[in-house]
Motif scaffolding. Structure first.
Motif, PDB file in Angstrom:
ATOM      1  N   VAL A 192      -7.465  55.193  -1.708  1.00 31.23           N
ATOM      2  CA  VAL A 192      -6.299  56.031  -2.012  1.00 31.23           C
ATOM      3  C   VAL A 192      -5.021  55.485  -1.384  1.00 31.23           C
ATOM      4  O   VAL A 192      -3.951  56.063  -1.572  1.00 31.23           O
ATOM      5  N   THR A 193      -5.112  54.389  -0.633  1.00 33.68           N
ATOM      6  CA  THR A 193      -3.934  53.824   0.031  1.00 33.68           C
ATOM      7  C   THR A 193      -3.493  52.514  -0.600  1.00 33.68           C
ATOM      8  O   THR A 193      -2.309  52.298  -0.854  1.00 33.68           O
ATOM      9  N   ALA A 194      -4.432  51.622  -0.858  1.00 42.89           N
ATOM     10  CA  ALA A 194      -4.091  50.264  -1.298  1.00 42.89           C
ATOM     11  C   ALA A 194      -3.807  50.199  -2.796  1.00 42.89           C
ATOM     12  O   ALA A 194      -4.407  50.926  -3.593  1.00 42.89           O
ATOM     13  N   ASP A 195      -2.891  49.318  -3.154  1.00 38.31           N
ATOM     14  CA  ASP A 195      -2.627  48.990  -4.555  1.00 38.31           C
ATOM     15  C   ASP A 195      -3.417  47.750  -4.967  1.00 38.31           C
ATOM     16  O   ASP A 195      -3.807  47.607  -6.122  1.00 38.31           O
ATOM     17  N   HIS A 196      -3.628  46.871  -3.993  1.00 40.46           N
ATOM     18  CA  HIS A 196      -4.227  45.562  -4.248  1.00 40.46           C
ATOM     19  C   HIS A 196      -5.220  45.280  -3.134  1.00 40.46           C
ATOM     20  O   HIS A 196      -5.055  45.758  -2.005  1.00 40.46           O
ATOM     21  N   LEU A 197      -6.262  44.514  -3.439  1.00 39.88           N
ATOM     22  CA  LEU A 197      -7.281  44.201  -2.443  1.00 39.88           C
ATOM     23  C   LEU A 197      -7.465  42.696  -2.302  1.00 39.88           C
ATOM     24  O   LEU A 197      -7.497  41.969  -3.294  1.00 39.88           O
ATOM     25  N   VAL A 198      -7.589  42.267  -1.058  1.00 39.16           N
ATOM     26  CA  VAL A 198      -8.047  40.922  -0.741  1.00 39.16           C
ATOM     27  C   VAL A 198      -9.336  41.090   0.048  1.00 39.16           C
ATOM     28  O   VAL A 198      -9.347  41.730   1.103  1.00 39.16           O
ATOM     29  N   VAL A 199     -10.428  40.550  -0.458  1.00 45.87           N
ATOM     30  CA  VAL A 199     -11.744  40.734   0.148  1.00 45.87           C
ATOM     31  C   VAL A 199     -12.276  39.380   0.613  1.00 45.87           C
ATOM     32  O   VAL A 199     -12.298  38.413  -0.164  1.00 45.87           O
ATOM     33  N   LEU A 200     -12.710  39.314   1.871  1.00 42.87           N
ATOM     34  CA  LEU A 200     -13.301  38.110   2.424  1.00 42.87           C
ATOM     35  C   LEU A 200     -14.790  38.309   2.660  1.00 42.87           C
ATOM     36  O   LEU A 200     -15.247  39.416   2.933  1.00 42.87           O
ATOM     37  N   ASP A 208      -9.332  38.942  -5.078  1.00 43.29           N
ATOM     38  CA  ASP A 208      -7.883  39.068  -4.909  1.00 43.29           C
ATOM     39  C   ASP A 208      -7.371  39.748  -6.165  1.00 43.29           C
ATOM     40  O   ASP A 208      -6.922  39.100  -7.097  1.00 43.29           O
ATOM     41  N   GLU A 209      -7.468  41.078  -6.202  1.00 46.07           N
ATOM     42  CA  GLU A 209      -7.247  41.826  -7.440  1.00 46.07           C
ATOM     43  C   GLU A 209      -6.696  43.214  -7.146  1.00 46.07           C
ATOM     44  O   GLU A 209      -6.881  43.743  -6.035  1.00 46.07           O
ATOM     45  N   PRO A 210      -6.072  43.848  -8.148  1.00 47.29           N
ATOM     46  CA  PRO A 210      -5.722  45.259  -8.003  1.00 47.29           C
ATOM     47  C   PRO A 210      -6.981  46.094  -7.784  1.00 47.29           C
ATOM     48  O   PRO A 210      -8.074  45.742  -8.229  1.00 47.29           O
ATOM     49  N   VAL A 211      -6.817  47.222  -7.099  1.00 49.25           N
ATOM     50  CA  VAL A 211      -7.957  48.091  -6.794  1.00 49.25           C
ATOM     51  C   VAL A 211      -8.701  48.476  -8.072  1.00 49.25           C
ATOM     52  O   VAL A 211      -9.938  48.436  -8.127  1.00 49.25           O
ATOM     53  N   ALA A 212      -7.967  48.841  -9.111  1.00 55.44           N
ATOM     54  CA  ALA A 212      -8.601  49.280 -10.360  1.00 55.44           C
ATOM     55  C   ALA A 212      -9.474  48.181 -10.957  1.00 55.44           C
ATOM     56  O   ALA A 212     -10.558  48.457 -11.491  1.00 55.44           O
ATOM     57  N   VAL A 214     -10.996  45.727  -9.293  1.00 50.22           N
ATOM     58  CA  VAL A 214     -12.184  45.571  -8.456  1.00 50.22           C
ATOM     59  C   VAL A 214     -13.224  46.621  -8.816  1.00 50.22           C
ATOM     60  O   VAL A 214     -14.418  46.324  -8.964  1.00 50.22           O
ATOM     61  N   LEU A 215     -12.781  47.860  -8.982  1.00 50.95           N
ATOM     62  CA  LEU A 215     -13.701  48.940  -9.344  1.00 50.95           C
ATOM     63  C   LEU A 215     -14.324  48.698 -10.708  1.00 50.95           C
ATOM     64  O   LEU A 215     -15.531  48.884 -10.908  1.00 50.95           O
ATOM     65  N   ALA A 286     -18.265  49.243  -4.838  1.00 52.60           N
ATOM     66  CA  ALA A 286     -17.706  47.969  -5.276  1.00 52.60           C
ATOM     67  C   ALA A 286     -17.697  46.957  -4.138  1.00 52.60           C
ATOM     68  O   ALA A 286     -18.036  45.781  -4.327  1.00 52.60           O
ATOM     69  N   PHE A 287     -17.322  47.401  -2.947  1.00 51.55           N
ATOM     70  CA  PHE A 287     -17.277  46.519  -1.784  1.00 51.55           C
ATOM     71  C   PHE A 287     -18.674  45.979  -1.451  1.00 51.55           C
ATOM     72  O   PHE A 287     -18.850  44.780  -1.211  1.00 51.55           O
ATOM     73  N   MET A 288     -19.667  46.859  -1.447  1.00 47.74           N
ATOM     74  CA  MET A 288     -21.020  46.433  -1.127  1.00 47.74           C
ATOM     75  C   MET A 288     -21.536  45.436  -2.168  1.00 47.74           C
ATOM     76  O   MET A 288     -22.234  44.476  -1.839  1.00 47.74           O
ATOM     77  N   ASP A 289     -21.157  45.666  -3.425  1.00 43.89           N
ATOM     78  CA  ASP A 289     -21.584  44.756  -4.485  1.00 43.89           C
ATOM     79  C   ASP A 289     -20.932  43.380  -4.321  1.00 43.89           C
ATOM     80  O   ASP A 289     -21.583  42.340  -4.478  1.00 43.89           O
TER      81      ASP A 289
END
Length: 307
Positions: A192-200, A208-212, A214-215, A286-289
């Protein structure tokens, strides 16, 4: 803007960050996610010049942090909330930093108010709770009114009111056109906070994508449909690319059709619907996947069940 190009950071034979290339852009909240040991904190430390890269470059508005003429005015960072001397008051801690950086004293009162610490500004930091320490860390990060804000786990130790404050603050900073990079292990808050995600994962870029996006990529979406006539409704929904399941009587979960399309088909057939609810995959799922193969510390679910 933060530009990370080919960043590699090694500690002895351990690679903490592995050839990372990503751009953190202004005007949006970028969530920085990854399992423990993924390299998030190391990357943030390199951004603000606390660690030197083994290879690659990190630039803030086109310059290395060490080359910025006024670092506190350019970048504000919360990396360790308990960095203030415990014997100093919150006000004195901020005044010392302001004097060192050539900032006006009036800015101290502004950030104390912003962080909700005005009433305890003259208390010694050593007596602060974890949440109050976090608030002081955020106040310190914002002291120079920076264009780039880097916050490592800012909601750690905060009560619900504090979590809401951080959420509102980061979105406001982004709306002002600043670059905002926030790490967190609270997936529900990032959703509910982020617009974009960077996942390592293990120091490498995973997403490196918008939250939507990634989901959608991780779990897609479905629609929960309840009807007193599920047997009549199901054939109307079946088709190429449509997946139907019925976890309980009267309930159909549909993938491949929108709620509007389902409602239209049911309406034309005169079938009553008691529920029509779009359901998206959670950010936690999504993160766990995304990071399933990059978890450094994993618990066997069977061992948990036997514990």
């Amino acid at each position: 803007m933060i530009e990370i190009r080919g960043l590699t950071k090694r500690y002895g034979d351990r690679t903490a960050v592995d050839d990372l290339t990503v751009t953190i852009r202004p005007g949006r909240v970028t969530g920085f996610l990854g399992p423990n040991g993924a390299g998030k904190s190391t990357t943030m430390r390199v951004v603000v010049g606390l660690d030197r890269p083994t290879a690659g470059t990190v630039l803030v508005d086109g310059r290395r942090y060490a080359d910025l003429p006024a670092p506190l005015r350019a970048v504000g960072a919360l990396l360790e909330a308990r960095s203030a001397h415990p014997g100093r008051t919150a006000r004195d801690h901020l005044r010392l930093l302001a004097a060192t950086a050539g900032l006006p004293r009036s800015r101290v009162d502004v950030v104390l108010d912003l962080a909700g610490l005005a009433s305890v500004a003259d208390r010694r930091v050593g007596g602060f709770s974890l949440g109050m320490g976090q608030r002081l860390g955020v106040a310190t990060a914002l002291l120079g009114d920076p264009a780039t804000v880097v916050l490592d786990e800012p909601v750690n130790g905060l009560d619900p009111d504090g979590v809401l404050w951080i959420r509102t603050l980061t979105r406001q900073l982004a709306a002002e056109g600043r670059t905002v990079l926030v790490s967190s292990h609270l997936m529900s808050e990032m959703a509910v906070t982020a617009d974009h995600l960077v996942v390592l994962g293990r120091g490498r870029l995973v997403a490196d994508e918008p939250v939507a996006d990634v989901l959608q990529r991780a779990g897609g979406s479905s629609v929960r449909v309840r009807s007193p006539r599920p047997a009549a409704l199901a054939p109307l929904l079946a088709g190429d690319g449509v997946v139907l399941s019925s976890p309980e009587h009267g309930l159909i979960e549909v993938q491949g059709l929108s709620a509007a399309e389902i409602g239209d088909r049911a309406g034309r057939a005169g079938i009553t619907l008691h529920e029509l609810t779009p359901v998206s995959a959670s950010l936690e799922e999504a993160f766990m996947d995304l990071t399933r193969e990059d978890q450094e510390y994993r618990t066997d679910a069977r061992q948990e069940a036997l514990a």
